[in-house]
Design a protein around this motif. Structure first.
Motif, PDB file in Angstrom:
ATOM      1  N   ALA A 107      46.607  40.397  89.800  1.00  0.00           N
ATOM      2  CA  ALA A 107      46.442  38.966  89.588  1.00  0.00           C
ATOM      3  C   ALA A 107      47.761  38.311  89.197  1.00  0.00           C
ATOM      4  O   ALA A 107      47.940  37.106  89.382  1.00  0.00           O
ATOM      5  CB  ALA A 107      45.406  38.725  88.489  1.00  0.00           C
ATOM      6  N   THR A 128      42.975  38.092  92.027  1.00  0.00           N
ATOM      7  CA  THR A 128      42.638  37.388  90.795  1.00  0.00           C
ATOM      8  C   THR A 128      41.972  38.362  89.836  1.00  0.00           C
ATOM      9  O   THR A 128      41.487  39.427  90.227  1.00  0.00           O
ATOM     10  CB  THR A 128      41.665  36.215  91.049  1.00  0.00           C
ATOM     11  OG1 THR A 128      40.369  36.738  91.353  1.00  0.00           O
ATOM     12  CG2 THR A 128      42.135  35.325  92.185  1.00  0.00           C
ATOM     13  N   SER A 130      39.478  28.957  97.830  1.00  0.00           N
ATOM     14  CA  SER A 130      40.867  29.302  97.566  1.00  0.00           C
ATOM     15  C   SER A 130      41.567  29.756  98.844  1.00  0.00           C
ATOM     16  O   SER A 130      40.956  30.360  99.723  1.00  0.00           O
ATOM     17  CB  SER A 130      40.927  30.423  96.526  1.00  0.00           C
ATOM     18  OG  SER A 130      42.210  30.990  96.482  1.00  0.00           O
ATOM     19  N   ILE A 190      35.946  32.473  93.883  1.00  0.00           N
ATOM     20  CA  ILE A 190      37.156  32.435  94.716  1.00  0.00           C
ATOM     21  C   ILE A 190      36.963  31.555  95.948  1.00  0.00           C
ATOM     22  O   ILE A 190      37.918  31.195  96.631  1.00  0.00           O
ATOM     23  CB  ILE A 190      37.546  33.862  95.166  1.00  0.00           C
ATOM     24  CG1 ILE A 190      37.531  34.802  93.979  1.00  0.00           C
ATOM     25  CG2 ILE A 190      38.922  33.884  95.806  1.00  0.00           C
ATOM     26  CD1 ILE A 190      38.457  34.383  92.860  1.00  0.00           C
TER      27      ILE A 190
END
Length: 266
Positions: free
Chosen positions: A72, A100, A126, A123
């Protein structure tokens, strides 16, 4: 579980090309083993941050031991950017799998549970989803017009970390650092350095049992006093901030990093 190993023994059990799960600087870093890996000339390691990486990853990258990084973040925290990581990414000499914290934890949890993937929602939307070909977005099979992200299981070849203590049976006390428990559950092999080996059964005492990894999940242990230096170990000794600042300054250039290795590692 082998509790008679040395730091060099643990380094020898990490083969070139292995996927290696490492803890963040604030958790439990087996720096004594990392330095042994560099002295051995380890190559093509695939680092997995749980969930992020710092000083130990930058050392390994600068020494030419790393082929890829999945994390991450990679940072030296208050000391700034991780200079060898930054230069390696810019030069294209390592592969970067941007991720992440929730994705890494979900992938490791899938391996822990023995399932091929776990669903994740945060997520979605993204740009990471476009760049990670191994992630998949599907329609929720239990709903309508409800996309969900599938994160594949992450099963490291080796999990490596440092902890405060172990007992003669091989149980390892990690306290509140639950990411270390997750690493040990998910990995094929778990290697641990500890400050001390105590005589008490850590699983027999309710005070320590909840923060103890059973020996079932631990492959080998080596005693290494101050084995997490210079990043420190919770409630044992603080990070050596002067040393970390020295590293951050020296590692800004390849020449300075080489001087650091000669002085502090090799």
């Amino acid at each position: 579980m082998d509790s008679r190993s040395t730091v060099s023994d643990l380094a020898a059990r990490i083969p070139d090309g292995a996927s290696l799960a490492l803890a963040p600087d604030y958790s439990g870093c087996a720096l004594a083993v990392v330095r042994a890996l560099i002295r051995r000339g380890a190559r093509d390691l695939r680092l997995i941050g749980v969930p992020q990486l710092g000083f130990q990853a930058d050392l390994l990258i600068g020494a030419g031991c790393v082929a890829s990084v999945e994390s991450a973040a990679v940072t030296l925290g208050e000391q700034g950017l991780a200079p060898r990581f930054t230069d390696a990414v810019k030069a294209g000499v390592i592969e970067l799998l941007d991720s992440t914290c929730p994705v890494l934890h979900a992938g490791l949890q899938a391996a822990e549970k023995g399932v091929p993937f776990l669903p994740l929602r945060g997520i979605l939307g993204s740009d990471l989803v476009r760049h990670r070909r191994d992630w998949r977005v599907i329609d929720n099979p239990l709903g309508e017009d409800d996309p969900i992200l599938l994160v594949p299981a992450i099963r490291p070849d080796v999990a490596l970390f440092h902890a405060a203590r172990a007992d003669p049976a091989g149980n390892v006390w990690i306290g509140v650092r639950r990411e270390l428990m997750l690493m040990a559950h998910a990995a094929r092999t778990t290697l641990v350095t500890v400050e001390e080996i105590v005589e008490d059964d850590l699983l027999a005492d309710d005070v320590t049992a909840a923060g103890t990894i059973p020996a079932l999940y631990v492959s080998a242990i080596a005693k290494a006093r101050e084995g997490a230096w210079p990043v420190g170990l919770r409630r044992a000794y603080p990070p050596d901030l002067d040393h970390l600042q020295t590293y951050a300054e020296m590692a800004k250039s390849e020449e300075g990093f080489a001087r650091y290795l000669d002085r502090f590692v090799l």
